[in-house]
Write a protein that holds these residues in place. Structure first.
Motif, PDB file in Angstrom:
ATOM      1  N   LEU A   6      36.985  32.615  48.962  1.00  0.00           N
ATOM      2  CA  LEU A   6      37.177  34.099  48.678  1.00  0.00           C
ATOM      3  C   LEU A   6      36.958  34.795  50.012  1.00  0.00           C
ATOM      4  O   LEU A   6      35.815  34.799  50.649  1.00  0.00           O
ATOM      5  CB  LEU A   6      35.964  34.477  47.644  1.00  0.00           C
ATOM      6  CG  LEU A   6      35.987  33.617  46.436  1.00  0.00           C
ATOM      7  CD1 LEU A   6      34.747  33.983  45.428  1.00  0.00           C
ATOM      8  CD2 LEU A   6      37.355  33.661  45.589  1.00  0.00           C
ATOM      9  N   GLY A   7      37.718  35.545  50.301  1.00  0.00           N
ATOM     10  CA  GLY A   7      37.550  36.065  51.655  1.00  0.00           C
ATOM     11  C   GLY A   7      37.073  37.710  51.272  1.00  0.00           C
ATOM     12  O   GLY A   7      36.242  37.967  50.322  1.00  0.00           O
ATOM     13  N   LYS A   8      37.548  38.709  52.109  1.00  0.00           N
ATOM     14  CA  LYS A   8      37.118  40.000  51.710  1.00  0.00           C
ATOM     15  C   LYS A   8      38.014  40.697  50.775  1.00  0.00           C
ATOM     16  O   LYS A   8      39.243  40.612  50.860  1.00  0.00           O
ATOM     17  CB  LYS A   8      37.066  41.023  53.304  1.00  0.00           C
ATOM     18  CG  LYS A   8      36.037  40.503  53.920  1.00  0.00           C
ATOM     19  CD  LYS A   8      36.013  41.062  55.377  1.00  0.00           C
ATOM     20  CE  LYS A   8      37.142  40.350  56.232  1.00  0.00           C
ATOM     21  NZ  LYS A   8      37.142  40.485  57.814  1.00  0.00           N
ATOM     22  N   PRO A   9      37.581  41.285  49.663  1.00  0.00           N
ATOM     23  CA  PRO A   9      38.408  41.927  48.888  1.00  0.00           C
ATOM     24  C   PRO A   9      39.072  43.210  49.272  1.00  0.00           C
ATOM     25  O   PRO A   9      38.640  44.032  50.015  1.00  0.00           O
ATOM     26  CB  PRO A   9      37.444  42.312  47.733  1.00  0.00           C
ATOM     27  CG  PRO A   9      36.188  42.627  48.343  1.00  0.00           C
ATOM     28  CD  PRO A   9      36.086  41.518  49.633  1.00  0.00           C
ATOM     29  N   GLN A  10      40.310  43.501  48.789  1.00  0.00           N
ATOM     30  CA  GLN A  10      40.947  44.472  49.343  1.00  0.00           C
ATOM     31  C   GLN A  10      40.883  45.880  48.616  1.00  0.00           C
ATOM     32  O   GLN A  10      41.230  46.762  48.903  1.00  0.00           O
ATOM     33  CB  GLN A  10      42.530  44.156  49.084  1.00  0.00           C
ATOM     34  CG  GLN A  10      42.952  42.922  49.890  1.00  0.00           C
ATOM     35  CD  GLN A  10      42.868  43.331  51.563  1.00  0.00           C
ATOM     36  OE1 GLN A  10      43.122  44.151  52.052  1.00  0.00           O
ATOM     37  NE2 GLN A  10      42.170  42.243  52.268  1.00  0.00           N
ATOM     38  N   ASN A  11      40.539  45.562  47.327  1.00  0.00           N
ATOM     39  CA  ASN A  11      40.186  46.883  46.321  1.00  0.00           C
ATOM     40  C   ASN A  11      39.288  46.408  45.357  1.00  0.00           C
ATOM     41  O   ASN A  11      38.856  45.368  44.943  1.00  0.00           O
ATOM     42  CB  ASN A  11      41.682  47.068  45.822  1.00  0.00           C
ATOM     43  CG  ASN A  11      42.222  45.970  44.968  1.00  0.00           C
ATOM     44  OD1 ASN A  11      41.526  45.219  44.450  1.00  0.00           O
ATOM     45  ND2 ASN A  11      43.736  45.693  45.223  1.00  0.00           N
ATOM     46  N   ARG A  12      38.999  47.452  44.490  1.00  0.00           N
ATOM     47  CA  ARG A  12      37.861  47.287  43.560  1.00  0.00           C
ATOM     48  C   ARG A  12      38.284  46.097  42.715  1.00  0.00           C
ATOM     49  O   ARG A  12      37.394  45.341  41.872  1.00  0.00           O
ATOM     50  CB  ARG A  12      37.747  48.418  42.713  1.00  0.00           C
ATOM     51  CG  ARG A  12      36.918  49.815  43.330  1.00  0.00           C
ATOM     52  CD  ARG A  12      37.255  50.792  42.404  1.00  0.00           C
ATOM     53  NE  ARG A  12      36.164  51.915  42.960  1.00  0.00           N
ATOM     54  CZ  ARG A  12      35.107  52.468  42.431  1.00  0.00           C
ATOM     55  NH1 ARG A  12      34.879  51.920  41.312  1.00  0.00           N
ATOM     56  NH2 ARG A  12      34.443  53.081  43.044  1.00  0.00           N
ATOM     57  N   MET A  40      36.141  38.594  42.150  1.00  0.00           N
ATOM     58  CA  MET A  40      35.593  37.656  42.834  1.00  0.00           C
ATOM     59  C   MET A  40      34.083  37.548  42.252  1.00  0.00           C
ATOM     60  O   MET A  40      33.632  36.403  42.185  1.00  0.00           O
ATOM     61  CB  MET A  40      35.488  38.245  44.321  1.00  0.00           C
ATOM     62  CG  MET A  40      36.743  38.094  44.968  1.00  0.00           C
ATOM     63  SD  MET A  40      36.426  38.384  46.838  1.00  0.00           S
ATOM     64  CE  MET A  40      38.164  38.351  47.741  1.00  0.00           C
ATOM     65  N   LEU A  41      33.477  38.790  41.914  1.00  0.00           N
ATOM     66  CA  LEU A  41      32.045  38.779  41.182  1.00  0.00           C
ATOM     67  C   LEU A  41      32.041  38.093  40.288  1.00  0.00           C
ATOM     68  O   LEU A  41      31.203  37.261  39.652  1.00  0.00           O
ATOM     69  CB  LEU A  41      31.442  40.033  41.598  1.00  0.00           C
ATOM     70  CG  LEU A  41      31.391  40.790  42.807  1.00  0.00           C
ATOM     71  CD1 LEU A  41      31.068  42.279  42.943  1.00  0.00           C
ATOM     72  CD2 LEU A  41      30.113  39.943  43.539  1.00  0.00           C
ATOM     73  N   SER A  42      33.224  38.139  39.349  1.00  0.00           N
ATOM     74  CA  SER A  42      33.290  37.568  38.080  1.00  0.00           C
ATOM     75  C   SER A  42      33.281  35.981  38.105  1.00  0.00           C
ATOM     76  O   SER A  42      32.688  35.347  37.354  1.00  0.00           O
ATOM     77  CB  SER A  42      34.320  38.151  37.164  1.00  0.00           C
ATOM     78  OG  SER A  42      34.518  39.566  37.263  1.00  0.00           O
ATOM     79  N   GLN A  43      33.915  35.642  39.252  1.00  0.00           N
ATOM     80  CA  GLN A  43      33.896  34.323  39.449  1.00  0.00           C
ATOM     81  C   GLN A  43      32.708  33.588  39.948  1.00  0.00           C
ATOM     82  O   GLN A  43      32.281  32.508  39.594  1.00  0.00           O
ATOM     83  CB  GLN A  43      35.077  33.953  40.517  1.00  0.00           C
ATOM     84  CG  GLN A  43      36.464  34.273  39.938  1.00  0.00           C
ATOM     85  CD  GLN A  43      37.580  34.079  40.951  1.00  0.00           C
ATOM     86  OE1 GLN A  43      37.845  33.016  41.457  1.00  0.00           O
ATOM     87  NE2 GLN A  43      38.154  35.037  41.542  1.00  0.00           N
ATOM     88  N   LEU A  44      31.913  34.461  40.698  1.00  0.00           N
ATOM     89  CA  LEU A  44      30.666  33.975  41.298  1.00  0.00           C
ATOM     90  C   LEU A  44      29.476  33.867  40.258  1.00  0.00           C
ATOM     91  O   LEU A  44      28.768  33.198  40.418  1.00  0.00           O
ATOM     92  CB  LEU A  44      30.493  34.710  42.367  1.00  0.00           C
ATOM     93  CG  LEU A  44      31.468  34.663  43.706  1.00  0.00           C
ATOM     94  CD1 LEU A  44      30.883  35.611  44.691  1.00  0.00           C
ATOM     95  CD2 LEU A  44      31.137  33.290  44.519  1.00  0.00           C
ATOM     96  N   ALA A  45      29.562  34.757  39.290  1.00  0.00           N
ATOM     97  CA  ALA A  45      28.473  35.143  38.202  1.00  0.00           C
ATOM     98  C   ALA A  45      28.049  33.757  37.543  1.00  0.00           C
ATOM     99  O   ALA A  45      28.954  33.106  36.979  1.00  0.00           O
ATOM    100  CB  ALA A  45      28.814  36.148  37.155  1.00  0.00           C
TER     101      ALA A  45
END
Ligand SMILES: Cc1cn([C@H]2C[C@H](O)[C@@H](COP(=O)(O)OP(=O)(O)OP(=O)(O)O)O2)c(=O)[nH]c1=O
Length: 202
Positions: A85-91, A97-102
């Motif tokens: 997971l790199g740097k997100p391009q948009n909201r 990404m955060l949903s996957q990490l939660a």
């Protein structure tokens, strides 16, 4: 001849405000010269190999213009089940990404590259990070803070993102983008002493 860090011209090959802040915290004087190399890497590389490759290219790119300096570059990636997971391009991407990490554990890899007079040393540090469970509303609120956008994995452990992280195993500074203890060990390996700098700071 012993090389003393405080006698060297240090160039931080990074546009990351976190890396600058961390080196400043050590009391070092340095110039900041970000590199513009692309951060993608071939799919056959593991995330760690990829980060190492990108960090090396960042350092070598800047070292070409500063042949007498000690050039320091790094690359940080968030790795979830072998996916980067790199740097997100948009909201939307930050939300995803955060949903996957939660509620799960992931690994943050930071590769450091040091170049000095035709020699380049590259190494990587890994830190395990456990995220708390998050509701859709929690994630939306965090994304709305705007902290996600220049950060791998869409969070910053050093800011409000601290409240997303239950615990870590390994170096905190590694998650923030520059593992300082690993950096000191690599400098030792290059024959650079931190002793005079260290004593001057005491
Ligand atoms: C996971 C995490 C990453 N980050 C940041 C560190 C890095 O700046 C960024 C990862 O992107 P990088 O591509 O490693 O670095 P960068 O683009 O910011 O800067 P440069 O390439 O010029 O060196 O994510 C945090 O600040 N906190 C965190 O908790």
């Amino acid at each position: 001849m012993v090389l003393e860090i405080r006698d060297m011209h240090i160039v931080l090959a990074s546009g990351s405000p976190r890396r600058k802040e961390l080196l400043q915290g050590l009391g070092w004087t340095f110039s900041v010269v970000p590199s513009n190399v692309p951060e993608d890497f071939p799919p056959e590389m593991t995330p760690e190999e990829g980060a190492v490759d990108v960090a090396r290219r960042k350092a070598e790119d800047v070292a070409r213009n500063y042949p007498d300096a000690l050039v320091i570059a790094a690359d940080t990636v968030v790795v979830l089940e072998n996916r980067v997971l790199g740097k997100p391009q948009n909201r939307e991407e930050a939300f995803s990404m955060l949903s996957q990490l939660a509620g799960r554990q992931h690994v943050v890899v930071t590769a450091i590259a040091l170049c000095y007079k035709n020699r380049c040393l590259v190494d990587a540090e890994r830190t395990k990070v456990w995220f708390r469970s998050l509701t859709k509303e929690d994630i939306e609120s965090y994304v709305a803070l705007g902290e996600s956008f220049d950060k791998a994995g869409a969070y910053g452990i050093q800011d409000r993102g601290a409240l997303l992280v239950e615990r870590i195993e390994g170096c905190f500074y590694n998650v923030m983008g520059l593992p300082l203890f690993r950096l000191s060990k690599m400098l030792e390996e290059l024959g650079v002493s931190l002793e005079a700098q260290w004593r001057a700071g005491l």
